[in-house]
Design a protein around this motif. Sequence first.
Motif, PDB file in Angstrom:
ATOM      1  N   TYR A  88       1.638   9.588  11.574  1.00 16.53           N
ATOM      2  CA  TYR A  88       2.543   9.634  10.425  1.00 16.53           C
ATOM      3  C   TYR A  88       3.263   8.298  10.271  1.00 16.53           C
ATOM      4  CZ  TYR A  88       1.886  14.703  10.688  1.00 16.53           C
ATOM      5  OH  TYR A  88       1.338  15.958  10.717  1.00 16.53           O
ATOM      6  N   VAL A  89       3.695   7.733  11.378  1.00 12.48           N
ATOM      7  CA  VAL A  89       4.383   6.439  11.346  1.00 12.48           C
ATOM      8  C   VAL A  89       3.408   5.337  10.942  1.00 12.48           C
ATOM      9  CG1 VAL A  89       5.640   4.736  12.716  1.00 12.48           C
ATOM     10  CG2 VAL A  89       6.091   7.168  13.043  1.00 12.48           C
ATOM     11  N   ASP A  90       2.186   5.381  11.479  1.00 14.10           N
ATOM     12  CA  ASP A  90       1.176   4.375  11.122  1.00 14.10           C
ATOM     13  C   ASP A  90       0.904   4.384   9.623  1.00 14.10           C
ATOM     14  OD1 ASP A  90       1.010   3.914  13.820  1.00 14.10           O
ATOM     15  OD2 ASP A  90      -0.886   4.972  14.091  1.00 14.10           O
ATOM     16  N   PHE A  91       0.655   5.579   9.075  1.00 14.77           N
ATOM     17  CA  PHE A  91       0.361   5.685   7.646  1.00 14.77           C
ATOM     18  C   PHE A  91       1.563   5.268   6.800  1.00 14.77           C
ATOM     19  CE2 PHE A  91      -3.150   8.742   8.743  1.00 14.77           C
ATOM     20  CZ  PHE A  91      -4.166   7.990   8.176  1.00 14.77           C
ATOM     21  N   ALA A  92       2.753   5.648   7.244  1.00 15.54           N
ATOM     22  CA  ALA A  92       3.958   5.275   6.492  1.00 15.54           C
ATOM     23  C   ALA A  92       4.120   3.757   6.461  1.00 15.54           C
ATOM     24  CB  ALA A  92       5.187   5.929   7.113  1.00 15.54           C
ATOM     25  N   ASN A  93       3.881   3.100   7.583  1.00 18.09           N
ATOM     26  CA  ASN A  93       3.992   1.639   7.620  1.00 18.09           C
ATOM     27  C   ASN A  93       2.928   0.973   6.751  1.00 18.09           C
ATOM     28  OD1 ASN A  93       6.267   1.121   9.267  1.00 18.09           O
ATOM     29  ND2 ASN A  93       5.103   1.603  11.107  1.00 18.09           N
ATOM     30  N   LEU A  94       1.705   1.513   6.767  1.00 22.50           N
ATOM     31  CA  LEU A  94       0.646   0.953   5.927  1.00 22.50           C
ATOM     32  C   LEU A  94       0.966   1.129   4.445  1.00 22.50           C
ATOM     33  CD1 LEU A  94      -2.499   2.136   7.933  1.00 22.50           C
ATOM     34  CD2 LEU A  94      -1.823  -0.237   7.541  1.00 22.50           C
ATOM     35  N   ARG A  95       1.432   2.328   4.082  1.00 25.10           N
ATOM     36  CA  ARG A  95       1.776   2.583   2.685  1.00 25.10           C
ATOM     37  C   ARG A  95       2.978   1.743   2.257  1.00 25.10           C
ATOM     38  NH1 ARG A  95       0.172   7.541   0.431  1.00 25.10           N
ATOM     39  NH2 ARG A  95       1.265   6.799  -1.433  1.00 25.10           N
ATOM     40  N   MET A  96       3.950   1.605   3.151  1.00 27.92           N
ATOM     41  CA  MET A  96       5.129   0.804   2.840  1.00 27.92           C
ATOM     42  C   MET A  96       4.739  -0.654   2.647  1.00 27.92           C
ATOM     43  SD  MET A  96       8.417   1.758   2.598  1.00 27.92           S
ATOM     44  CE  MET A  96       8.657   0.831   1.087  1.00 27.92           C
ATOM     45  N   ALA A  97       3.803  -1.132   3.463  1.00 26.50           N
ATOM     46  CA  ALA A  97       3.330  -2.515   3.337  1.00 26.50           C
ATOM     47  C   ALA A  97       2.661  -2.739   1.986  1.00 26.50           C
ATOM     48  CB  ALA A  97       2.361  -2.841   4.470  1.00 26.50           C
ATOM     49  N   MET A  98       1.865  -1.766   1.534  1.00 27.89           N
ATOM     50  CA  MET A  98       1.220  -1.881   0.222  1.00 27.89           C
ATOM     51  C   MET A  98       2.259  -1.929  -0.888  1.00 27.89           C
ATOM     52  SD  MET A  98      -2.041   0.715   0.608  1.00 27.89           S
ATOM     53  CE  MET A  98      -2.507   0.479  -1.112  1.00 27.89           C
ATOM     54  N   SER A  99       3.269  -1.068  -0.772  1.00 28.82           N
ATOM     55  CA  SER A  99       4.319  -1.027  -1.786  1.00 28.82           C
ATOM     56  C   SER A  99       5.097  -2.340  -1.829  1.00 28.82           C
ATOM     57  CB  SER A  99       5.265   0.143  -1.494  1.00 28.82           C
ATOM     58  OG  SER A  99       6.322   0.194  -2.430  1.00 28.82           O
ATOM     59  N   GLU A 100       5.421  -2.863  -0.653  1.00 30.71           N
ATOM     60  CA  GLU A 100       6.161  -4.128  -0.588  1.00 30.71           C
ATOM     61  C   GLU A 100       5.307  -5.279  -1.134  1.00 30.71           C
ATOM     62  OE1 GLU A 100       9.170  -4.082  -0.095  1.00 30.71           O
ATOM     63  OE2 GLU A 100       9.823  -2.856   1.595  1.00 30.71           O
ATOM     64  N   THR A 101       4.012  -5.250  -0.859  1.00 29.84           N
ATOM     65  CA  THR A 101       3.110  -6.283  -1.383  1.00 29.84           C
ATOM     66  C   THR A 101       3.072  -6.240  -2.905  1.00 29.84           C
ATOM     67  OG1 THR A 101       1.731  -6.197   0.609  1.00 29.84           O
ATOM     68  CG2 THR A 101       0.750  -7.177  -1.351  1.00 29.84           C
ATOM     69  N   ASP A 102       2.938  -5.038  -3.456  1.00 32.80           N
ATOM     70  CA  ASP A 102       2.901  -4.881  -4.914  1.00 32.80           C
ATOM     71  C   ASP A 102       4.194  -5.377  -5.558  1.00 32.80           C
ATOM     72  OD1 ASP A 102       0.392  -3.795  -4.716  1.00 32.80           O
ATOM     73  OD2 ASP A 102       1.070  -1.714  -4.840  1.00 32.80           O
ATOM     74  N   ALA A 103       5.304  -5.229  -4.834  1.00 31.27           N
ATOM     75  CA  ALA A 103       6.603  -5.659  -5.359  1.00 31.27           C
ATOM     76  C   ALA A 103       6.861  -7.145  -5.109  1.00 31.27           C
ATOM     77  CB  ALA A 103       7.718  -4.829  -4.729  1.00 31.27           C
ATOM     78  N   GLY A 104       5.918  -7.803  -4.433  1.00 36.41           N
ATOM     79  CA  GLY A 104       6.080  -9.226  -4.148  1.00 36.41           C
ATOM     80  C   GLY A 104       6.904  -9.520  -2.911  1.00 36.41           C
ATOM     81  N   ASN A 105       7.220  -8.473  -2.144  1.00 36.77           N
ATOM     82  CA  ASN A 105       8.009  -8.661  -0.916  1.00 36.77           C
ATOM     83  C   ASN A 105       7.060  -8.869   0.272  1.00 36.77           C
ATOM     84  OD1 ASN A 105      10.341  -8.089  -2.482  1.00 36.77           O
ATOM     85  ND2 ASN A 105      10.064  -5.894  -2.127  1.00 36.77           N
ATOM     86  N   ILE A 106       6.425 -10.024   0.295  1.00 35.84           N
ATOM     87  CA  ILE A 106       5.357 -10.265   1.265  1.00 35.84           C
ATOM     88  C   ILE A 106       5.877 -10.271   2.702  1.00 35.84           C
ATOM     89  CG2 ILE A 106       3.494 -11.815   1.956  1.00 35.84           C
ATOM     90  CD1 ILE A 106       3.160 -10.433  -0.780  1.00 35.84           C
ATOM     91  N   ASP A 107       7.023 -10.878   2.922  1.00 35.89           N
ATOM     92  CA  ASP A 107       7.563 -10.922   4.289  1.00 35.89           C
ATOM     93  C   ASP A 107       7.864  -9.514   4.809  1.00 35.89           C
ATOM     94  OD1 ASP A 107       7.355 -13.657   4.406  1.00 35.89           O
ATOM     95  OD2 ASP A 107       9.436 -14.033   3.817  1.00 35.89           O
ATOM     96  N   ALA A 108       8.384  -8.654   3.929  1.00 38.59           N
ATOM     97  CA  ALA A 108       8.657  -7.265   4.324  1.00 38.59           C
ATOM     98  C   ALA A 108       7.351  -6.533   4.615  1.00 38.59           C
ATOM     99  CB  ALA A 108       9.435  -6.543   3.228  1.00 38.59           C
ATOM    100  N   ALA A 109       6.328  -6.799   3.803  1.00 40.26           N
ATOM    101  CA  ALA A 109       5.019  -6.176   4.023  1.00 40.26           C
ATOM    102  C   ALA A 109       4.439  -6.611   5.368  1.00 40.26           C
ATOM    103  CB  ALA A 109       4.065  -6.554   2.893  1.00 40.26           C
ATOM    104  N   ILE A 110       4.593  -7.876   5.692  1.00 43.56           N
ATOM    105  CA  ILE A 110       4.093  -8.397   6.969  1.00 43.56           C
ATOM    106  C   ILE A 110       4.769  -7.690   8.140  1.00 43.56           C
ATOM    107  CG2 ILE A 110       4.178 -10.430   8.478  1.00 43.56           C
ATOM    108  CD1 ILE A 110       3.484 -12.118   6.006  1.00 43.56           C
ATOM    109  N   LEU A 111       6.066  -7.463   8.028  1.00 49.59           N
ATOM    110  CA  LEU A 111       6.786  -6.767   9.100  1.00 49.59           C
ATOM    111  C   LEU A 111       6.237  -5.365   9.323  1.00 49.59           C
ATOM    112  CD1 LEU A 111      10.500  -7.796   8.413  1.00 49.59           C
ATOM    113  CD2 LEU A 111       9.039  -8.539  10.309  1.00 49.59           C
TER     114      LEU A 111
END
Length: 204
Positions: A88-111
């Motif tokens: 659940y945590v793995d999927f949440a982090n992957l989905r959150m990374a995609m969302s942050e990437t789409d929003a242009g928050n690349i550094d947050a996505a990398i984290l």
Amino acid sequence: MSENLTEEQQVEELKKWWKENGRSIIFGGIVGIALIGGWRGWQGYQDSQAEQGAALYDKFTTHLATQQDDAARADRNALVDDFTGTVYVDFANLRMAMSETDAGNIDAAILRLQDVVTDGSDKGLMQLASLRLARLYLGQDKLAEARQALAGVSDTAFEGESLAIEGQIALKEGNHEAARIALEAARERGAADSEMIGYLLQQL
């Protein structure tokens, strides 16, 4: 017990044996019952935890889908706090990374991707995160970091995509021959973005 003993002697021997061993037998039986009960209780606890984790993950995805980003981040943090070490945590982090990437928050996505690579519970998801991490680093022209992220990808299922990124790294480094070899291999192995790979090969 010897057959030559009289009935009274046999009774006395049994009493003596029970005195020496009876307590351990009773204690062992109690421990066995406790272990069985404990195991069933643990299974029930795990089932309950799985249900709670699934419910929280569903809440997280709903918040993401409705663009309630702050609520989604709070859900993700709650998953990390209460269900660390689960997919659940793995999927949440992957989905959150995609969302942050789409929003242009690349550094947050990398984290978020680094969280999966470092603390993930599933090897396949960890490698997927490494692949996505390499793409983001490539987009930032952080070529050493991109290559380091690719080092965490070994599954043949990701081979085509990994080679495509490797070819782009080599191209940015000015190593056209290495880029051509990697990109051709990526195309042969069915990398997803065949049009982009074809375009890059035409430039070499």
